[in-house]
Design a protein around this motif. Sequence first.
Motif: not given
Length: 534
Positions: A281-289, A348-352, A370-373, A376-377
């Motif tokens: 999730c941390d990496h996904a947030a970085y890639r979104i920005v 989607r792969l991290v449940g967001g 993005l969820p904190y958990g 992966p969904a």
Amino acid sequence: MLAADLALAAGVALLGLGVEELDSGGPVRMALGAAAVFPLVLLRRRLPAATLVAAAAVGPFLPGTVLVTLPLGWSAGRRIVGAGRALAAFVLAFLASVGFGVLEQWSGMRPLLVVVFTTLMFLVTTVMPGLASRYWSQRRTLLQALQERNRQLLRERAMVAGQARLRERQRIAQDMHDSLGHQLALISVHTGALEVDPELTDRQREAVGVLRQASVSAMHELREAVGILRDGVEAPAPVEEAHPAARGVAGIAGIVEAARSAGTDVRLGTAGTPRPLAAACDHAAYRIVQEALTNAYKHAPGAAIAVELRYEDDSLVVEVANGPAPAAAAGAVVSGGQGLTGLRERARLVGGMVHAGATGDGGFRIAGVLPYGAEPAGAEDAADDFGQQERGLAGGPPMDWAAVDRELAVRGRSRAGGLALGCGIAVAAVVALLIVFAAMIALFIGSANNAMISRADYDRVRVGDSEQSVRDRLPDGDSFLTDGLDRKGPPRPGGSECLALMSVDDSDFGTDTVFRFCFKDGKLVDKQSYEAEH
């Protein structure tokens, strides 16, 4: 296992006592029968053939052991290795049962009836359980072999698929290294040379420095991506990078600052209490920005950009919005068209989830939740490189659904065949039991006809009549029902030969009315009527 065998032996011994009681067995025979059941049941696993033959041999002498042939036949059919050995054991047990049965009943019954009755009983109590047990054991062994073969095929398929994926990833890594690496190296060299050009102004030199730093960072990211593709693990951060690029929320401030240094109006805002995120999730947030800023650079150059991180109760909201472009971008905009699709898949792969769309003032907005958990969904239905689904089992091979369907079809057919064979065995057992009962009824009726007369028949016989005339009017008494009855009454005349028959008019339970006729010198010298216990 021992407790179950002891319980089984106790149950069979208890039923055997009932059989002995019906057969008028004495206490000694009851004790011997119960004592013989326990070793036969306890040794049936180690010595299936020997216990089967032993039980068949002692059965005629100890009727209380007749029911032990059911578990012994089951164990023998399942545990004797080889069809020839099993057939030999059952044939030997059959010969022992018939031979000793004829020997034990020779004086009281006709041998042919003993052979027929013993054969039918052996089929029902020994052969049927043996066949059912052998079929069930062979079917289970075959099914286990098929399952093991299927697991082996799945393991081999997983190895082949893994090797194919590794080769494809290595090819992609080589192509990326050869093409993108070369171009990025050229950009880095040229921007480095341009940065020291004395004719540039300070602002231009600063912009060129940002470009050179971006190319160096891109080179390191490419090196990490190539390492992951080749080895399947994330490469460590290169030590030669002066400012290693963070790949999470902590790195968002760095890319925002880099955008400001390049002259873009970017604002970063944070709301809520920061909370740690799972690595994905941390990496996904970085890639979104990162992707949102890239889109704003390409499609709205010069527009103000707002980056906001909101820590909600159950998720992190990453929002990047830019205003309308001050002027149309010069030249065609180069776009791969896969940026937003990749962001949606990553979330989607991290449940967001990721939402992208135009704003009311002509700008554009990208927002990700993005969820904190850390769970992966959707991993259970993620497709592998071959477009086939894999099970979310750690370290497990990919599930071959076609193989599963084939296995289910095979099991369905085997169950149908097993049901048909089981029904056939059950029908055969029922038919055999009916034959046994019919034979027993016929035997009893025949014996009763040879052993019973009425009181009127008894009264019509007179002492002094010739032996031949009396025997012509009476049954021959050749029946197991009259065995030993002539010795239970009053003393017989010396030197006489007696015929004992039973009365058809008996009404008392537990006793029989016996009519005894004693002959000597060709005449009836005595006749007696008395009560005898069963």
